[in-house]
Design a protein around this motif. Structure first.
Motif, short mmCIF file in Angstrom:
data_model
loop_
_atom_site.label_atom_id
_atom_site.label_comp_id
_atom_site.label_asym_id
_atom_site.label_seq_id
_atom_site.Cartn_x
_atom_site.Cartn_y
_atom_site.Cartn_z
N ILE A 18 -70.29 92.60 45.25
CA ILE A 18 -71.55 91.76 45.63
C ILE A 18 -71.18 90.20 45.32
N GLY A 19 -71.61 89.59 46.26
CA GLY A 19 -71.04 88.00 46.26
C GLY A 19 -71.59 87.51 47.56
N GLY A 20 -71.17 85.88 47.66
CA GLY A 20 -71.49 85.17 48.94
C GLY A 20 -70.88 83.63 48.89
N GLY A 21 -71.17 83.00 49.37
CA GLY A 21 -70.52 81.71 49.56
C GLY A 21 -71.18 80.90 50.78
N VAL A 22 -70.27 80.02 51.29
CA VAL A 22 -70.66 78.93 52.21
C VAL A 22 -69.53 78.94 53.39
N LEU A 23 -70.03 78.80 54.52
CA LEU A 23 -68.97 78.82 55.80
C LEU A 23 -69.33 77.53 56.59
N TYR A 24 -68.19 76.88 57.16
CA TYR A 24 -68.24 76.01 58.27
C TYR A 24 -67.50 76.38 59.19
N ALA A 25 -67.99 76.32 60.45
CA ALA A 25 -67.36 76.96 61.57
C ALA A 25 -67.32 75.99 62.68
N GLU A 26 -66.49 75.62 63.44
CA GLU A 26 -66.42 74.77 64.77
C GLU A 26 -65.69 75.84 65.74
N SER A 27 -66.51 76.02 66.78
CA SER A 27 -65.77 76.89 67.83
C SER A 27 -65.13 76.25 69.01
N ASN A 28 -65.55 74.81 69.14
CA ASN A 28 -65.04 74.22 70.34
C ASN A 28 -64.67 72.83 70.08
N LEU A 29 -63.90 72.37 69.12
CA LEU A 29 -63.29 71.10 68.67
C LEU A 29 -62.85 70.40 69.87
N TRP A 30 -63.26 69.20 70.22
CA TRP A 30 -62.94 68.18 71.14
C TRP A 30 -63.38 68.62 72.42
N GLY A 31 -64.22 69.46 72.75
CA GLY A 31 -64.52 70.15 73.96
C GLY A 31 -63.34 71.15 74.56
N ARG A 32 -62.40 71.49 73.78
CA ARG A 32 -61.13 72.16 74.18
C ARG A 32 -61.15 73.32 73.81
N ALA A 41 -62.38 76.74 61.06
CA ALA A 41 -63.32 77.49 59.85
C ALA A 41 -62.74 77.19 58.41
N ALA A 42 -63.83 76.98 57.73
CA ALA A 42 -63.50 76.90 56.05
C ALA A 42 -64.64 77.57 55.38
N ALA A 101 -74.27 75.85 71.23
CA ALA A 101 -74.16 75.32 70.04
C ALA A 101 -72.79 75.60 69.21
N SER A 102 -71.80 74.64 68.88
CA SER A 102 -70.63 75.00 68.77
C SER A 102 -70.43 75.08 67.43
N TRP A 103 -71.04 74.53 66.63
CA TRP A 103 -70.76 74.62 65.15
C TRP A 103 -71.99 75.08 64.30
N VAL A 104 -71.58 75.52 62.95
CA VAL A 104 -72.51 76.19 62.16
C VAL A 104 -72.11 75.91 60.85
N VAL A 105 -73.08 75.58 59.66
CA VAL A 105 -72.84 75.61 58.15
C VAL A 105 -73.78 76.73 57.78
N ALA A 106 -73.23 77.72 57.28
CA ALA A 106 -74.17 78.82 56.93
C ALA A 106 -73.73 79.47 55.72
N PRO A 107 -74.88 79.86 55.05
CA PRO A 107 -74.44 80.70 53.80
C PRO A 107 -73.88 82.18 54.03
N THR A 108 -73.06 82.88 53.37
CA THR A 108 -72.51 84.04 53.71
C THR A 108 -72.92 84.81 52.42
N PHE A 109 -73.09 86.27 52.49
CA PHE A 109 -73.70 86.97 51.49
C PHE A 109 -73.15 88.44 52.06
N SER A 110 -72.78 89.22 50.74
CA SER A 110 -72.27 90.74 51.22
C SER A 110 -72.77 91.34 49.92
#
Length: 421
Positions: free
Chosen positions: A83-97, A102-103, A68-77
């Motif tokens: 101390i903090g966190g946020g949200v991440l969107y990442a796609e590792s296989n755009l257009w199958g190429r 990442a944002a 599965a090539s994409w994920v929307v996930a919380p980030t936390f450290s």
């Protein structure tokens, strides 16, 4: 022949295999192809085989199973002083190429901001050529601590707010699958605020005033044979770099940074992994926002960015080992040792460093000392836990417990997600 792809385009699989019609293949070469495809991080499983077609020829069959090539996930450290966190969107296989995007948005006590990045590791269908773009909006609360590594709770001597916006692009080429040559251009706008008035030192570390432009050109060259095969990293990376900032590259600053990096991954007993990392970094006339730092993620057992200097030497050894697996989720342990040496080689007599316009870009603390005899040597030892999901491009989840040898303190670190930096 490519089989099993759902999202990844067959030509992408073929590009990474580096096989063309008419090539002579041996069992050793088929093994190398399988490793190349696994190292892309795009596939759960890879099987490479041949089918005879007559006349001494054979068809190479590349059987893969996409992740599965994409994920929307919380980030936390969680670490001391950050101390903090946020949200991440990442796609590792755009257009199958295999293009990657990442944002992320992050809010924490030490640094908050927005990050956007794009990486093409297969530029023009040519895997040795890589191109990346990235941009950041960032607000840093930078704390300077009392010198030395023995204090259990180091005193904050000064607290400064730095706001910045930056954009960068890097182009690199891999020669013969082992020599990488690259160049990176970065443009940053930096805005320094007045220091906090509730700390012992209230003189500015970076003179407030109009926003300044910091541009730099970084040149890199080295050997890189690393491959990430699921949870195990193998191979060697030795890289030298030179970063220049001056009016010739569009900067209002004038400084240089030199670096030598060593990374090495060794596999034992199939799933055991020894990872070594050493680095030597030297800076000349570094402004406050470009100084080297260490602490927490880069030197476990100590506070986040506890140490600063214009010269840094570090060495980390990690031994990763399997614990147990639940379906596709693997739990792995790690034992580690972090060592760091930080120092100022030279501090101006008036304890102020100025840029090409005469503006103070570094006001040193009164108790900061230069020279080898004033170097800080810090050591951290500890254990950690890592979670690895084989079937999904999932951000790392890690927990570390570290003992600071100098201070005798035990500190905990938790990371869930990907740090955009």
């Amino acid at each position: 022949m490519v089989l099993g792809t759902e999202k990844t385009r067959p030509e992408t699989v073929q590009d990474y295999s580096r096989l063309d019609a008419g090539d002579t293949v041996t069992p050793e070469e088929l093994t190398r192809v399988e490793r190349r495809l696994l190292a892309t991080g795009l596939f759960q499983e890879v099987h490479v085989s041949t089918q005879p077609t007559g006349d001494g020829r054979a068809r190479v069959v590349l059987q893969v199973q996409d992740k599965a090539s994409w994920v929307v996930a919380p980030t936390f450290s969680v670490s001391n002083s950050n101390i903090g966190g946020g949200v991440l969107y990442a796609e590792s296989n755009l257009w199958g190429r295999s293009k990657k995007f990442a944002a992320a948005v992050q809010v924490s006590t030490a640094e908050s901001g927005l990050f956007v990045g794009f990486l093409d590791p297969n530029l023009f269908g040519f895997p040795p050529l890589r191109l990346s773009f990235e941009g950041q909006l960032r607000s840093d609360r930078v704390e300077e601590y009392q010198p030395g590594a023995s204090a259990k709770v180091p005193e904050v001597r000064r607290r400064t707010r730095l706001n910045s916006a930056s954009a960068a692009s890097e182009l690199s080429v891999m020669i013969a699958e082992r020599v990488r040559v690259g160049a990176k251009y970065r443009l940053m706008l930096i805005d320094a605020q007045d220091p906090s008035q509730d700390t012992p030192v209230t003189e500015p570390a970076f003179e407030p005033g109009p926003v300044q432009r910091d541009a730099s050109l970084r040149l890199m060259m080295g050997i890189d044979t690393r491959q990430n095969l699921h949870a195990v990293m193998e191979g060697l990376n030795i890289e030298g770099s030179l970063e220049l900032s001056n009016p010739g590259v569009g900067s209002q600053f004038r400084y240089q940074r030199f670096g030598l990096l060593y990374r090495h991954g060794l596999r034992f007993f199939e799933e055991h992994n020894l990872v070594l990392r050493g680095e030597v970094s030297l800076g000349v006339d570094l402004p406050f926002h470009q100084e080297f730092v260490a602490g927490a993620s880069s030197l476990r057992g100590f506070i986040y960015r506890q140490f600063r200097g214009d010269t840094r030497t570090s060495f980390t050894a990690e031994y990763h080992f399997p614990l147990f697996t639940v379906r596709s989720l693997s739990f792995r342990g790690v034992a580690f040792s972090d060592t760091g040496v930080m120092m100022w080689r030279s501090i101006p007599e008036d304890r102020q460093l100025r840029d090409v316009t005469g503006r103070v870009v570094r006001g040193y603390l009164e108790d900061s000392k230069d020279g080898v005899g004033s170097a800080t040597v810090a050591q951290g030892l500890g254990l950690g836990l890592r979670l690895f999901l084989r079937s999904v491009v999932l951000p790392l989840v890690g927990v570390d417990v570290a003992y600071g040898v100098n201070s005798g303190e035990i500190r905990f670190y938790l990371v869930a997600g990907v740090n955009p930096s």
